[in-house]
Scaffold this motif. Structure first.
Motif, PDB file in Angstrom:
ATOM      1  N   ALA A 109      14.691  -7.744   1.654  1.00  0.00           N
ATOM      2  CA  ALA A 109      14.811  -9.148   2.173  1.00  0.00           C
ATOM      3  C   ALA A 109      14.386 -10.066   1.072  1.00  0.00           C
ATOM      4  CB  ALA A 109      14.054  -9.459   3.488  1.00  0.00           C
ATOM      5  N   ALA A 110      13.163  -9.494   0.332  1.00  0.00           N
ATOM      6  CA  ALA A 110      12.754 -10.632  -0.699  1.00  0.00           C
ATOM      7  C   ALA A 110      13.586 -10.343  -1.889  1.00  0.00           C
ATOM      8  CB  ALA A 110      11.146 -10.056  -1.151  1.00  0.00           C
ATOM      9  N   ASN A 111      14.566  -9.782  -2.013  1.00  0.00           N
ATOM     10  CA  ASN A 111      15.436  -9.521  -3.442  1.00  0.00           C
ATOM     11  C   ASN A 111      14.737  -9.045  -4.419  1.00  0.00           C
ATOM     12  OD1 ASN A 111      18.174 -10.682  -2.274  1.00  0.00           O
ATOM     13  ND2 ASN A 111      17.027 -12.642  -2.099  1.00  0.00           N
ATOM     14  N   ALA A 112      13.688  -7.997  -4.064  1.00  0.00           N
ATOM     15  CA  ALA A 112      13.157  -7.532  -5.094  1.00  0.00           C
ATOM     16  C   ALA A 112      14.013  -6.509  -5.960  1.00  0.00           C
ATOM     17  CB  ALA A 112      12.012  -6.651  -4.498  1.00  0.00           C
ATOM     18  N   ASP A 113      13.467  -6.327  -7.307  1.00  0.00           N
ATOM     19  CA  ASP A 113      13.978  -5.573  -8.192  1.00  0.00           C
ATOM     20  C   ASP A 113      13.093  -4.198  -8.212  1.00  0.00           C
ATOM     21  OD1 ASP A 113      16.038  -7.677  -9.194  1.00  0.00           O
ATOM     22  OD2 ASP A 113      14.158  -8.480 -10.280  1.00  0.00           O
ATOM     23  N   ALA A 114      11.810  -4.279  -8.113  1.00  0.00           N
ATOM     24  CA  ALA A 114      10.862  -3.399  -7.887  1.00  0.00           C
ATOM     25  C   ALA A 114      10.084  -3.505  -6.858  1.00  0.00           C
ATOM     26  CB  ALA A 114      10.159  -3.074  -9.414  1.00  0.00           C
ATOM     27  N   ILE A 115       9.509  -2.095  -6.487  1.00  0.00           N
ATOM     28  CA  ILE A 115       8.248  -1.973  -5.670  1.00  0.00           C
ATOM     29  C   ILE A 115       7.250  -1.211  -6.488  1.00  0.00           C
ATOM     30  CG2 ILE A 115       7.489  -1.386  -3.246  1.00  0.00           C
ATOM     31  CD1 ILE A 115      10.494  -1.361  -2.420  1.00  0.00           C
ATOM     32  N   ILE A 116       6.088  -1.646  -6.209  1.00  0.00           N
ATOM     33  CA  ILE A 116       4.724  -0.790  -6.828  1.00  0.00           C
ATOM     34  C   ILE A 116       3.816  -0.690  -5.712  1.00  0.00           C
ATOM     35  CG2 ILE A 116       2.935  -0.654  -8.454  1.00  0.00           C
ATOM     36  CD1 ILE A 116       4.540  -3.061 -10.056  1.00  0.00           C
ATOM     37  N   VAL A 117       3.507   0.613  -5.412  1.00  0.00           N
ATOM     38  CA  VAL A 117       2.749   1.103  -4.488  1.00  0.00           C
ATOM     39  C   VAL A 117       1.825   1.888  -4.703  1.00  0.00           C
ATOM     40  CG1 VAL A 117       4.536   0.891  -2.426  1.00  0.00           C
ATOM     41  CG2 VAL A 117       4.181   2.922  -3.567  1.00  0.00           C
ATOM     42  N   HIS A 118       0.674   2.120  -3.823  1.00  0.00           N
ATOM     43  CA  HIS A 118      -0.476   3.152  -4.077  1.00  0.00           C
ATOM     44  C   HIS A 118      -0.066   4.573  -3.488  1.00  0.00           C
ATOM     45  CE1 HIS A 118      -4.428   4.805  -4.520  1.00  0.00           C
ATOM     46  NE2 HIS A 118      -4.703   4.875  -3.114  1.00  0.00           N
ATOM     47  N   HIS A 119       0.549   4.354  -2.305  1.00  0.00           N
ATOM     48  CA  HIS A 119       1.251   5.886  -1.708  1.00  0.00           C
ATOM     49  C   HIS A 119       2.780   5.705  -1.778  1.00  0.00           C
ATOM     50  CE1 HIS A 119      -2.527   5.024   0.801  1.00  0.00           C
ATOM     51  NE2 HIS A 119      -2.780   6.023   0.137  1.00  0.00           N
ATOM     52  N   GLY A 120       2.989   6.530  -2.745  1.00  0.00           N
ATOM     53  CA  GLY A 120       4.702   6.901  -3.200  1.00  0.00           C
ATOM     54  C   GLY A 120       5.027   7.998  -2.309  1.00  0.00           C
ATOM     55  N   TYR A 121       5.798   8.891  -3.177  1.00  0.00           N
ATOM     56  CA  TYR A 121       6.564  10.127  -2.696  1.00  0.00           C
ATOM     57  C   TYR A 121       6.270  11.343  -3.390  1.00  0.00           C
ATOM     58  CZ  TYR A 121       9.313   6.392  -0.407  1.00  0.00           C
ATOM     59  OH  TYR A 121       9.964   5.150   0.072  1.00  0.00           O
ATOM     60  N   PHE A 122       6.663  12.426  -2.899  1.00  0.00           N
ATOM     61  CA  PHE A 122       6.887  13.684  -3.855  1.00  0.00           C
ATOM     62  C   PHE A 122       5.428  14.132  -3.783  1.00  0.00           C
ATOM     63  CE2 PHE A 122      10.151  10.812  -5.788  1.00  0.00           C
ATOM     64  CZ  PHE A 122      11.167  11.380  -5.105  1.00  0.00           C
ATOM     65  N   TRP A 123       4.550  14.252  -2.730  1.00  0.00           N
ATOM     66  CA  TRP A 123       3.132  14.785  -2.883  1.00  0.00           C
ATOM     67  C   TRP A 123       3.290  16.327  -2.813  1.00  0.00           C
ATOM     68  CZ3 TRP A 123      -0.525  11.379  -2.913  1.00  0.00           C
ATOM     69  CH2 TRP A 123      -0.213   9.765  -2.502  1.00  0.00           C
ATOM     70  N   LYS A 124       2.209  16.765  -3.482  1.00  0.00           N
ATOM     71  CA  LYS A 124       1.993  18.248  -3.486  1.00  0.00           C
ATOM     72  C   LYS A 124       1.854  18.878  -1.989  1.00  0.00           C
ATOM     73  CE  LYS A 124      -1.271  21.599  -5.041  1.00  0.00           C
ATOM     74  NZ  LYS A 124      -2.518  21.865  -6.032  1.00  0.00           N
ATOM     75  N   VAL A 167       0.849  -1.185   0.077  1.00  0.00           N
ATOM     76  CA  VAL A 167       0.103   0.011  -0.236  1.00  0.00           C
ATOM     77  C   VAL A 167       0.903   1.292  -0.123  1.00  0.00           C
ATOM     78  CG1 VAL A 167      -1.766   1.301   1.123  1.00  0.00           C
ATOM     79  CG2 VAL A 167      -2.053  -1.281   1.140  1.00  0.00           C
ATOM     80  N   THR A 168       1.832   1.199   0.755  1.00  0.00           N
ATOM     81  CA  THR A 168       2.782   2.537   1.054  1.00  0.00           C
ATOM     82  C   THR A 168       4.123   2.215   1.197  1.00  0.00           C
ATOM     83  OG1 THR A 168       1.023   3.609   2.421  1.00  0.00           O
ATOM     84  CG2 THR A 168       2.984   4.308   2.822  1.00  0.00           C
ATOM     85  N   ALA A 169       4.863   3.167   0.547  1.00  0.00           N
ATOM     86  CA  ALA A 169       6.167   3.094   0.525  1.00  0.00           C
ATOM     87  C   ALA A 169       7.155   3.289   1.719  1.00  0.00           C
ATOM     88  CB  ALA A 169       6.962   3.726  -0.964  1.00  0.00           C
ATOM     89  N   SER A 170       6.844   2.796   2.835  1.00  0.00           N
ATOM     90  CA  SER A 170       7.320   3.015   3.960  1.00  0.00           C
ATOM     91  C   SER A 170       8.382   2.239   4.255  1.00  0.00           C
ATOM     92  CB  SER A 170       6.339   2.438   5.079  1.00  0.00           C
ATOM     93  OG  SER A 170       6.187   1.084   5.092  1.00  0.00           O
ATOM     94  N   GLN A 171       9.325   2.622   5.363  1.00  0.00           N
ATOM     95  CA  GLN A 171      10.763   1.957   5.458  1.00  0.00           C
ATOM     96  C   GLN A 171      10.335   0.473   5.879  1.00  0.00           C
ATOM     97  OE1 GLN A 171      13.781   3.997   5.393  1.00  0.00           O
ATOM     98  NE2 GLN A 171      14.294   1.561   5.018  1.00  0.00           N
ATOM     99  N   ALA A 172       9.337   0.119   6.335  1.00  0.00           N
ATOM    100  CA  ALA A 172       9.147  -1.336   6.630  1.00  0.00           C
ATOM    101  C   ALA A 172       8.912  -2.058   5.339  1.00  0.00           C
ATOM    102  CB  ALA A 172       7.800  -1.417   7.676  1.00  0.00           C
ATOM    103  N   LEU A 173       7.902  -1.617   4.548  1.00  0.00           N
ATOM    104  CA  LEU A 173       8.045  -2.268   3.044  1.00  0.00           C
ATOM    105  C   LEU A 173       9.255  -2.383   2.360  1.00  0.00           C
ATOM    106  CD1 LEU A 173       5.826  -3.617   1.313  1.00  0.00           C
ATOM    107  CD2 LEU A 173       5.652  -1.250   0.225  1.00  0.00           C
TER     108      LEU A 173
END
Length: 251
Positions: A54-69, A42-48
């Motif tokens: 840890a899962a050796n991911a190449d990419a994360i896709i989220v609903h809530h990212g960064y750089f908000w107005k 859901v959210t690009a938090s530090q925990a995610l």
């Protein structure tokens, strides 16, 4: 698959160019070019981010990212630590906010309707295409308390409700996340109930004074299902290794 190809798939599917948003949609942080393992959340938090590392991911896709107005520009503190972790591990970050809310099949509103057996009829916002808030019907009309119990069971969390009607709910409007402001528009259109993620102090007064049942089921809880469905779509149709990681949030 190459990063640019994944971005093309996501943009073609979610069509961010059709929605005015509060943040950039698409690739927010560039990582490695070759993408095999994807983590969704859901959210690009530090925990995610830590779970994705840890899962050796190449990419994360989220609903809530960064750089908000209206967000502060300096990359310091919490923001610096998050971005530094992504860059250090060469992980791409993709984020889709309102485009994921409004997608007619994979979107948060659509997936919540599927979970709660709601029938979509039309957008709630006149002249807005696509509408962030929508309206429709309960496939099985029921009293407000019964519907509150159904939501609580389906989402596995307590639901804040304000029940003012004595007859079964037939028509309903809904908007996942922080959509409590749409209750007045729902009341103007004389729907029986309004469902969203959050509540503000004035929301209960609107419910009480306009005779509309109100349900707040949690911002995070109502928006788990769109990003999960998007990951399942990528796994099924494009053969990515996708893992949905739910970092629980009581809000």
């Amino acid at each position: 698959m190459q990063r640019k190809d994944l971005l093309q798939i996501l943009d073609s599917l979610l069509k961010p160019h059709l929605v005015r948003d509060f943040c950039p949609n698409g690739l927010q942080i560039e990582g490695k070019n070759e993408i095999k393992k994807i983590v969704t959340g859901v959210t690009a938090s530090q925990a995610l981010i830590d779970a994705a590392i840890a899962a050796n991911a190449d990419a994360i896709i989220v609903h809530h990212g960064y750089f908000w107005k209206n967000e502060a520009y300096p990359i310091v503190g919490m923001k610096k630590r998050r971005i530094a972790a992504l860059l250090a591990h060469d992980i791409n970050l993709f984020a889709y906010h309102l485009p994921l809310d409004v997608h007619p099949e994979l979107g948060n509103n659509a997936q919540l309707a599927k979970l709660l057996d709601l029938e979509f009829e039309q957008g709630l916002e006149p002249g807005s295409a696509p509408s962030v808030a929508v309206r429709g019907r309960l496939r099985t009309p029921m009293l407000g308390q019964d519907f509150a119990d159904k939501i609580s069971t389906a989402l596995n969390r307590p639901v804040l409700s304000n029940l003012v009607r004595q007859t079964p709910i037939e028509t309903i409007a809904w908007c996942t996340g922080g959509g409590q402001g749409y209750i007045d528009l729902a009341a103007e259109q004389e729907v029986d109930a309004y469902l969203t993620g959050e509540a503000s102090e004035q929301t209960i007064h609107s419910s009480q004074e306009q005779n509309i049942d109100f349900f707040a089921a949690g911002h995070h809880a109502t928006e788990r299902y769109g990003i999960k469905a998007l990951g399942e779509y990528l796994a099924e149709n494009h053969l990515f290794d996708v893992e949905f990681i739910d970092i629980d949030n009581p809000v």
